[in-house]
Design a protein around this motif. Structure first.
Motif, PDB file in Angstrom:
ATOM      1  N   ALA A   1      50.307 -34.059  26.249  1.00  0.00           N
ATOM      2  CA  ALA A   1      50.353 -35.489  26.569  1.00  0.00           C
ATOM      3  C   ALA A   1      49.111 -35.886  27.348  1.00  0.00           C
ATOM      4  CB  ALA A   1      51.596 -35.819  27.396  1.00  0.00           C
ATOM      5  N   ALA A   2      48.813 -37.177  27.326  1.00  0.00           N
ATOM      6  CA  ALA A   2      47.812 -37.731  28.223  1.00  0.00           C
ATOM      7  C   ALA A   2      48.374 -37.679  29.642  1.00  0.00           C
ATOM      8  CB  ALA A   2      47.493 -39.175  27.827  1.00  0.00           C
ATOM      9  N   PRO A   3      47.528 -37.799  30.667  1.00  0.00           N
ATOM     10  CA  PRO A   3      48.048 -37.797  32.043  1.00  0.00           C
ATOM     11  C   PRO A   3      49.122 -38.875  32.234  1.00  0.00           C
ATOM     12  CG  PRO A   3      45.653 -37.666  32.049  1.00  0.00           C
ATOM     13  CD  PRO A   3      46.055 -37.932  30.633  1.00  0.00           C
ATOM     14  N   HIS A   4      50.113 -38.555  33.037  1.00  0.00           N
ATOM     15  CA  HIS A   4      51.171 -39.502  33.406  1.00  0.00           C
ATOM     16  C   HIS A   4      51.867 -40.102  32.176  1.00  0.00           C
ATOM     17  CE1 HIS A   4      50.535 -39.470  37.726  1.00  0.00           C
ATOM     18  NE2 HIS A   4      49.241 -39.462  37.489  1.00  0.00           N
TER      19      HIS A   4
ATOM     20  N   LEU B   1      53.900 -36.252  23.774  1.00  0.00           N
ATOM     21  CA  LEU B   1      54.448 -37.488  24.315  1.00  0.00           C
ATOM     22  C   LEU B   1      53.402 -38.585  24.288  1.00  0.00           C
ATOM     23  CD1 LEU B   1      56.380 -35.963  27.298  1.00  0.00           C
ATOM     24  CD2 LEU B   1      57.390 -37.552  25.672  1.00  0.00           C
ATOM     25  N   ILE B   2      53.829 -39.776  23.895  1.00  0.00           N
ATOM     26  CA  ILE B   2      52.963 -40.952  23.874  1.00  0.00           C
ATOM     27  C   ILE B   2      53.567 -41.994  24.809  1.00  0.00           C
ATOM     28  CG2 ILE B   2      51.946 -42.762  22.443  1.00  0.00           C
ATOM     29  CD1 ILE B   2      50.977 -39.982  21.720  1.00  0.00           C
ATOM     30  N   ARG B   3      52.720 -42.626  25.625  1.00  0.00           N
ATOM     31  CA  ARG B   3      53.187 -43.663  26.539  1.00  0.00           C
ATOM     32  C   ARG B   3      52.198 -44.822  26.533  1.00  0.00           C
ATOM     33  NH1 ARG B   3      53.570 -43.403  33.171  1.00  0.00           N
ATOM     34  NH2 ARG B   3      54.987 -45.194  33.447  1.00  0.00           N
ATOM     35  N   ASP B   4      52.684 -46.005  26.816  1.00  0.00           N
ATOM     36  CA  ASP B   4      51.843 -47.194  26.894  1.00  0.00           C
ATOM     37  C   ASP B   4      50.648 -46.917  27.815  1.00  0.00           C
ATOM     38  OD1 ASP B   4      50.715 -49.730  27.474  1.00  0.00           O
ATOM     39  OD2 ASP B   4      52.651 -50.719  27.228  1.00  0.00           O
TER      40      ASP B   4
ATOM     41  N   VAL C   1      45.238 -39.969  22.961  1.00  0.00           N
ATOM     42  CA  VAL C   1      46.116 -40.372  21.856  1.00  0.00           C
ATOM     43  C   VAL C   1      45.412 -40.202  20.507  1.00  0.00           C
ATOM     44  CG1 VAL C   1      47.512 -41.925  23.265  1.00  0.00           C
ATOM     45  CG2 VAL C   1      45.520 -42.834  22.061  1.00  0.00           C
ATOM     46  N   ARG C   2      44.088 -40.245  20.512  1.00  0.00           N
ATOM     47  CA  ARG C   2      43.366 -39.947  19.283  1.00  0.00           C
ATOM     48  C   ARG C   2      43.516 -38.477  18.911  1.00  0.00           C
ATOM     49  NH1 ARG C   2      37.681 -43.393  20.034  1.00  0.00           N
ATOM     50  NH2 ARG C   2      38.577 -45.460  19.556  1.00  0.00           N
ATOM     51  N   LEU C   3      43.466 -37.604  19.905  1.00  0.00           N
ATOM     52  CA  LEU C   3      43.713 -36.188  19.640  1.00  0.00           C
ATOM     53  C   LEU C   3      45.140 -35.978  19.141  1.00  0.00           C
ATOM     54  CD1 LEU C   3      42.017 -34.330  22.642  1.00  0.00           C
ATOM     55  CD2 LEU C   3      41.281 -34.348  20.259  1.00  0.00           C
ATOM     56  N   SER C   4      46.073 -36.698  19.728  1.00  0.00           N
ATOM     57  CA  SER C   4      47.466 -36.590  19.301  1.00  0.00           C
ATOM     58  C   SER C   4      47.632 -37.029  17.849  1.00  0.00           C
ATOM     59  CB  SER C   4      48.364 -37.443  20.209  1.00  0.00           C
ATOM     60  OG  SER C   4      48.348 -36.966  21.535  1.00  0.00           O
TER      61      SER C   4
ATOM     62  N   LYS D   1      48.441 -35.319  11.964  1.00  0.00           N
ATOM     63  CA  LYS D   1      48.014 -35.167  10.568  1.00  0.00           C
ATOM     64  C   LYS D   1      47.918 -33.703  10.153  1.00  0.00           C
ATOM     65  CE  LYS D   1      45.280 -39.444  10.628  1.00  0.00           C
ATOM     66  NZ  LYS D   1      43.893 -40.012  10.544  1.00  0.00           N
ATOM     67  N   GLU D   2      47.623 -32.831  11.116  1.00  0.00           N
ATOM     68  CA  GLU D   2      47.342 -31.435  10.790  1.00  0.00           C
ATOM     69  C   GLU D   2      48.576 -30.547  10.785  1.00  0.00           C
ATOM     70  OE1 GLU D   2      44.425 -30.255  13.624  1.00  0.00           O
ATOM     71  OE2 GLU D   2      42.762 -31.256  12.572  1.00  0.00           O
TER      72      GLU D   2
END
Length: 293
Positions: A23-26, A144-147, A209-212, A217-218
């Motif tokens: 996840a990205a931070p926080h 995890l993705i968050r706003d 989120v771009r890495l996510s 896709k992979e």
């Protein structure tokens, strides 16, 4: 071509289908980690020094992660050390890991006879995803993705996160492109140094989120599950039912409840007008693509 599988044995237990939270931070990795640490048969670590050292080395110098089996062995060995279940094992664990495991002394937080599954939810583990896949071809990843606006608001209130935004962090040894800082080339480094902190937060989130999206896709549905932080908070039962099915284990919902859980949409009162505008400007494309604008 992936390398032949390497069987890692920790405390006499074969490491099979380890789980890694990305996840990205926080963005809720610590919240999800708390639930996984309390799942039957799980031994999950968060930010152990041996792992953190390797993770941040890979994050700041992406070329290291591309050095074949050498990088793979380094990360695998670090995780093997972190997963050791021995007296005093929790002494060096950061506070979030100790709190999540209910540890009050030196540990360990798990008993060898009860462990069947290992995992890690160290901060910024996302930047080591490709190496983790080489090290553990049967691994399961939960991202995890968050706003991004809520992420920026939390980062701006976190001294540890802000420490990465000091101008000195981008120096002559920095490699580009650098997903960790969200800077694509050396030509942009001066612009990054002069950017307000809210913008740097947005760059970190945007790059993560771009890495996510690339991972999405992979990897197959059998190996990667993407969850939204907002779903964990507003519909925890449904979100964890999906996670339990994905991991083929029962993930308890009680760990998601508490007074200190960040609220959804809190950025509206926490981000100053100029900061909110800058975050939306920098991350507009990703916020829109993910349905946050």
């Amino acid at each position: 071509m992936r390398p032949p599988p390497h069987i890692l044995v920790v405390n006499g237990i074969k490491v099979r289908q380890p789980v890694f939270v990305l996840a990205a931070p926080h963005s809720g990795a610590d919240l999800l980690a708390r639930a996984l640490k309390r799942s039957p048969g799980f031994h999950l670590t968060m930010g152990r020094p041996a792992v953190a050292h390797v993770v941040y080395a890979f994050a700041r110098r992406p070329s290291i992660a591309g050095r074949g089996m050498g990088a793979t062995r380094v990360l695998r060995d670090a995780l093997a050390e972190a997963w050791q279940i021995i007296p005093g094992a929790c002494r060096d664990c950061p506070a979030p890991c100790r709190e999540a495991g209910g540890v009050t002394g030196d540990g360990p937080c798990a008993a060898p006879g009860t462990v069947a599954r290992f995992g890690d939810a160290s901060p910024d583990l996302l930047y080591s995803a490709s190496v983790l896949l080489q090290a553990f071809p049967d691994a399961r990843f939960v991202q995890l993705i968050r706003d991004g606006r809520d992420v920026a608001a939390d980062m701006l209130a976190d001294p540890a996160a802000l420490a990465w935004f000091k101008p000195v962090m981008l120096n002559d040894e920095t490699e580009f492109p650098n997903p960790f800082f969200g800077v694509n080339s050396a030509e942009h480094s001066d612009r990054w140094k002069a950017m307000p902190t809210a913008g740097k937060c947005a760059l970190r989130w945007r790059s993560a989120v771009r890495l996510s999206a690339t991972l999405h896709k992979e990897l197959s549905r059998e190996q990667l599950l993407t969850l939204r932080y907002e779903d964990l908070i507003t519909s925890p039962a449904q979100a964890l039912d999906g996670l339990s099915a994905f991991l083929e284990t029962r993930v308890p919902k009680v760990a998601l409840y508490g007074r200190n859980v960040p609220k959804v949409g809190a950025w509206r009162t926490r981000l100053r007008g100029q900061d909110a505008e800058l975050v939306e400007k920098v991350a507009r494309e990703e916020l829109t693509r993910l349905g946050y604008r």
